[in-house]
Motif scaffolding. Sequence first.
Motif, PDB file in Angstrom:
ATOM      1  N   GLU A  86     -64.263  88.622  -0.868  1.00 37.85           N
ATOM      2  CA  GLU A  86     -63.054  89.579  -0.917  1.00 37.85           C
ATOM      3  C   GLU A  86     -62.397  89.558  -2.437  1.00 37.85           C
ATOM      4  O   GLU A  86     -62.366  88.409  -2.895  1.00 37.85           O
ATOM      5  CB  GLU A  86     -61.657  88.943   0.105  1.00 37.85           C
ATOM      6  N   ALA A  87     -61.744  90.547  -3.036  1.00 38.71           N
ATOM      7  CA  ALA A  87     -61.086  90.645  -4.182  1.00 38.71           C
ATOM      8  C   ALA A  87     -59.762  91.397  -4.074  1.00 38.71           C
ATOM      9  O   ALA A  87     -59.653  92.508  -3.296  1.00 38.71           O
ATOM     10  CB  ALA A  87     -62.021  91.170  -5.144  1.00 38.71           C
ATOM     11  N   ILE A  88     -58.917  90.911  -4.578  1.00 37.17           N
ATOM     12  CA  ILE A  88     -57.632  91.409  -5.019  1.00 37.17           C
ATOM     13  C   ILE A  88     -57.467  92.017  -6.278  1.00 37.17           C
ATOM     14  O   ILE A  88     -57.411  90.840  -7.072  1.00 37.17           O
ATOM     15  CB  ILE A  88     -56.263  90.775  -4.269  1.00 37.17           C
ATOM     16  N   MET A  89     -57.527  93.037  -6.916  1.00 36.82           N
ATOM     17  CA  MET A  89     -57.182  93.230  -8.320  1.00 36.82           C
ATOM     18  C   MET A  89     -55.657  94.114  -8.398  1.00 36.82           C
ATOM     19  O   MET A  89     -55.451  94.926  -7.782  1.00 36.82           O
ATOM     20  CB  MET A  89     -58.390  94.253  -8.770  1.00 36.82           C
ATOM     21  N   ARG A  90     -55.124  93.439  -9.252  1.00 34.04           N
ATOM     22  CA  ARG A  90     -53.796  93.878  -9.834  1.00 34.04           C
ATOM     23  C   ARG A  90     -53.974  94.686 -11.068  1.00 34.04           C
ATOM     24  O   ARG A  90     -54.526  94.259 -12.178  1.00 34.04           O
ATOM     25  CB  ARG A  90     -52.674  92.916  -9.833  1.00 34.04           C
ATOM     26  N   VAL A  91     -53.526  96.075 -11.164  1.00 35.99           N
ATOM     27  CA  VAL A  91     -53.462  96.750 -12.289  1.00 35.99           C
ATOM     28  C   VAL A  91     -51.881  97.315 -12.321  1.00 35.99           C
ATOM     29  O   VAL A  91     -51.311  97.090 -11.208  1.00 35.99           O
ATOM     30  CB  VAL A  91     -54.469  98.077 -12.276  1.00 35.99           C
ATOM     31  N   SER A  92     -51.420  97.781 -13.471  1.00 42.99           N
ATOM     32  CA  SER A  92     -50.220  98.162 -13.431  1.00 42.99           C
ATOM     33  C   SER A  92     -49.761  99.101 -12.641  1.00 42.99           C
ATOM     34  O   SER A  92     -50.239 100.193 -12.541  1.00 42.99           O
ATOM     35  CB  SER A  92     -50.000  98.788 -14.902  1.00 42.99           C
ATOM     36  N   GLY A  93     -48.643  98.751 -11.649  1.00 43.98           N
ATOM     37  CA  GLY A  93     -48.387  99.528 -10.550  1.00 43.98           C
ATOM     38  C   GLY A  93     -49.038  99.642  -9.241  1.00 43.98           C
ATOM     39  O   GLY A  93     -48.636 100.250  -8.478  1.00 43.98           O
ATOM     40  N   GLN A  94     -50.208  98.916  -9.225  1.00 45.58           N
ATOM     41  CA  GLN A  94     -51.105  99.047  -8.163  1.00 45.58           C
ATOM     42  C   GLN A  94     -51.752  97.693  -7.722  1.00 45.58           C
ATOM     43  O   GLN A  94     -52.272  96.983  -8.713  1.00 45.58           O
ATOM     44  CB  GLN A  94     -52.016 100.257  -8.220  1.00 45.58           C
ATOM     45  N   GLU A  95     -52.034  97.671  -6.471  1.00 48.47           N
ATOM     46  CA  GLU A  95     -53.025  96.514  -6.023  1.00 48.47           C
ATOM     47  C   GLU A  95     -54.231  96.970  -5.271  1.00 48.47           C
ATOM     48  O   GLU A  95     -53.846  97.671  -4.529  1.00 48.47           O
ATOM     49  CB  GLU A  95     -52.011  95.641  -5.273  1.00 48.47           C
ATOM     50  N   MET A  96     -55.277  96.549  -5.561  1.00 47.18           N
ATOM     51  CA  MET A  96     -56.556  97.142  -4.956  1.00 47.18           C
ATOM     52  C   MET A  96     -57.162  95.810  -3.870  1.00 47.18           C
ATOM     53  O   MET A  96     -57.208  94.887  -4.734  1.00 47.18           O
ATOM     54  CB  MET A  96     -57.339  97.729  -5.714  1.00 47.18           C
ATOM     55  N   PHE A  97     -57.595  96.320  -2.995  1.00 43.27           N
ATOM     56  CA  PHE A  97     -58.164  95.201  -2.069  1.00 43.27           C
ATOM     57  C   PHE A  97     -59.437  95.685  -1.680  1.00 43.27           C
ATOM     58  O   PHE A  97     -59.917  96.755  -0.980  1.00 43.27           O
ATOM     59  CB  PHE A  97     -57.420  94.820  -0.850  1.00 43.27           C
ATOM     60  N   VAL A  98     -60.678  94.949  -1.645  1.00 44.16           N
ATOM     61  CA  VAL A  98     -61.876  95.308  -1.391  1.00 44.16           C
ATOM     62  C   VAL A  98     -62.575  93.973  -0.655  1.00 44.16           C
ATOM     63  O   VAL A  98     -62.146  92.745  -0.887  1.00 44.16           O
ATOM     64  CB  VAL A  98     -62.856  95.706  -2.209  1.00 44.16           C
TER      65      VAL A  98
END
Length: 126
Positions: free
Chosen positions: A59-71
């Motif tokens: 699993e990965a949680i990636m944070r970019v400016s203004g958003q969080e992505m989960f896969v």
Amino acid sequence: MNVTIRGHHITVTEAMNNAVHDKLTKIARHFDQIQSIQVILSLDNSGASDGGQKSHKAEAIMRVSGQEMFVQALEDDMYKAINEMADKLDRQVSKYKTRLERNKVKGAGRDARFVDSADEDVEPVA
């Protein structure tokens, strides 16, 4: 880019750590505004009790400016799960990057709802 790798019911080996870092550097080359990525590698034994295959999950949680992505990716091999997780994350990053570029282009023009009063033909009221 801050990368954190944790293991849940599994010990993260140096080879797993290197595989995750190699895959995530490819994603970082596509998009440079990544703030942090948290990766969780786990071994799911829920199907093993009834004769099923042990399932490796990445699993990965990636944070970019203004958003969080989960896969997340489930495979019978941890390295396959890491590869699938990285591919899914790469697709999400490219979609996000395309959306950002599309919004930049769309916002550059004038909005038809707002027209300058000098541009309008106004008839004098008698």
